[in-house]
Enzyme design. Structure first.
Site, PDB file in Angstrom:
ATOM      1  N   ASP A 347     -29.210 -55.282  53.604  1.00 15.60           N
ATOM      2  CA  ASP A 347     -28.618 -54.399  54.833  1.00 15.60           C
ATOM      3  C   ASP A 347     -29.976 -54.170  55.758  1.00 15.60           C
ATOM      4  O   ASP A 347     -30.612 -53.109  55.655  1.00 15.60           O
ATOM      5  CB  ASP A 347     -27.979 -53.160  54.339  1.00 15.60           C
ATOM      6  CG  ASP A 347     -27.654 -52.400  55.586  1.00 15.60           C
ATOM      7  OD1 ASP A 347     -27.575 -52.839  56.523  1.00 15.60           O
ATOM      8  OD2 ASP A 347     -27.173 -51.196  55.231  1.00 15.60           O
ATOM      9  N   GLU A 356     -26.225 -59.226  61.986  1.00 13.67           N
ATOM     10  CA  GLU A 356     -25.826 -59.138  63.435  1.00 13.67           C
ATOM     11  C   GLU A 356     -24.272 -58.838  63.482  1.00 13.67           C
ATOM     12  O   GLU A 356     -23.663 -59.154  62.508  1.00 13.67           O
ATOM     13  CB  GLU A 356     -26.263 -60.270  64.045  1.00 13.67           C
ATOM     14  CG  GLU A 356     -25.959 -60.079  65.718  1.00 13.67           C
ATOM     15  CD  GLU A 356     -26.683 -61.454  66.398  1.00 13.67           C
ATOM     16  OE1 GLU A 356     -27.327 -61.317  67.402  1.00 13.67           O
ATOM     17  OE2 GLU A 356     -26.223 -62.704  66.146  1.00 13.67           O
TER      18      GLU A 356
END
Length: 378
Positions: A347, A356
């Site tokens: 993360d 994204e």
């Protein structure tokens, strides 16, 4: 954006009860109209479509709130002199699909969308080229691999919207003209904003199977889903792995296609089970959710400028991009790119390949969710 509008419209048409049950119908229509209003404004003349606002390099060099951006925003278009069959064809598909959505809601708006769809399809069909030749700045970010698929895709959606056999005939003829009918090898197994072949021809023809119902189209669709279930690469924990960019996007895109095949009676149980494994993986069946703001241990640092910015008047710049702090704003519902081929995921806001978010990432995912709500699957 046009692809996302097409897919959102398709899912609303395919699974209306899924949206209705969850109170999302009006929101879905509003999201679709947000896109189609933009397309109508961008279609400033019969053979003109403004296709890009901004510069990819300059935009990517900016990290901050979109409302604070004050750099130059150049605009580029396609037209009959510098055409773009891929962009015009997909936008025609989006407008045609949306026209069906609004047919019984706002007939005047529906007619306006359909007329624009016809005009843009003529632009796509009569003046053929890649859109990035006209909009050079797109080539470094959204390079189109082909434009033939959008001609078929757009024709099929216009047939669905109009019932005009000319469009259906054109779509079928183009499948043969472009040399994809009967190809047994070198298949393409992804389905995304760039490549619609998995959505309408070459190997998988869900729209043609839905429209035509012939054994040829049904069988090629069935063979495609068999390959996905049995032979396509999978991660150790079961995610169908098509490419590193947006792994979850591709998994749920083909999951949506598998559900459309199931609706046609093609390996129904197997295709539903396949799609369910992919959406379950996305939502946390392996121990973590990949949907922001939902489930167990969801991403808190998605690569998204606005979500990473603190409330003004605090400064937002590249320091926010590189910090390891969670985003100040929760981007509820956004699906991140996803893990690698070994189910590994960090993360990390800097890891845009896997963390994204994008509107096209959620486009088919929404349809998968609507299917399972509509069919009361747990």
């Amino acid at each position: 954006m046009a692809y996302s509008v097409t897919l959102l419209s398709w899912s609303l048409l395919a699974y209306p009860n899924g949206y209705q049950t969850t109170g999302q119908t009006d929101y879905a229509r509003a999201a679709i109209k947000w896109g189609t209003d933009y397309f109508l404004k961008a279609h400033t003349a019969l053979d003109v479509l403004w296709g890009q606002v901004g510069d990819g390099g300059a935009d990517h060099a900016y990290w901050g709130r979109p409302e604070d951006m004050d750099i130059d925003r150049p605009s580029d278009k396609i037209d009959s002199q510098e055409p773009g069959s891929d962009l015009a064809g997909e936008t025609a598909a989006a407008l045609a699909a949306a026209s069906i959505v609004f047919q019984d809601v706002d007939s005047s708006y529906s007619s306006e969308l359909l007329q624009a769809a016809k005009e843009l399809y003529e632009l796509a069909d009569n003046y053929r080229d890649f859109y990035y030749n006209a909009i050079g700045g797109a080539s470094g970010y959204y390079l189109s691999s082909n434009w033939q698929d959008e001609l078929v895709w757009g024709a099929l959606w216009l047939y669905r919207a109009t019932g005009d056999e000319t469009y259906l005939t054109k779509g079928k003829e183009y499948i043969e003209e472009f040399g994809f009918l009967g190809i047994q090898y070198g298949w393409t197994y992804n389905f995304d904003w760039d490549d619609k072949r998995a959505g309408c021809y070459r190997n998988l023809r869900p729209l043609l199977a839905e429209i035509d119902g012939s054994d040829l189209y049904r069988e090629t669709l069935r063979n495609y889903t068999i390959y996905l279930r049995n032979d396509q690469q999978k991660t150790p924990l079961g995610l169908v792995y098509i490419m590193q960019w947006g792994t979850l996007r591709h998994a749920n895109n083909v999951g949506f296609i598998a559900l459309r095949a199931a609706e046609l009676g093609l390996d129904t149980d197997e295709n539903v089970a396949f799609a369910k494994t992919q959406i379950d993986y996305t939502l946390g069946s392996t121990g973590r959710s990949y949907m922001v703001g939902f489930g167990v241990n969801p991403p808190v640092r998605p690569h998204h400028r606005a979500a990473s910015c603190p409330y003004p008047p605090d400064t937002c710049d590249w320091a926010q991009e590189s910090t390891t702090d969670p985003n100040p704003h929760v981007l509820y519902g956004a699906m991140v790119g996803g893990p690698d081929q070994n189910d590994q995921f960090n993360d990390d806001r800097n890891d845009y390949t896997h963390n994204e978010v994008a509107d096209d990432y959620n486009a088919a995912l929404t349809g998968v969710l609507a299917y399972f709500v509509q069919n009361n699957s747990q």
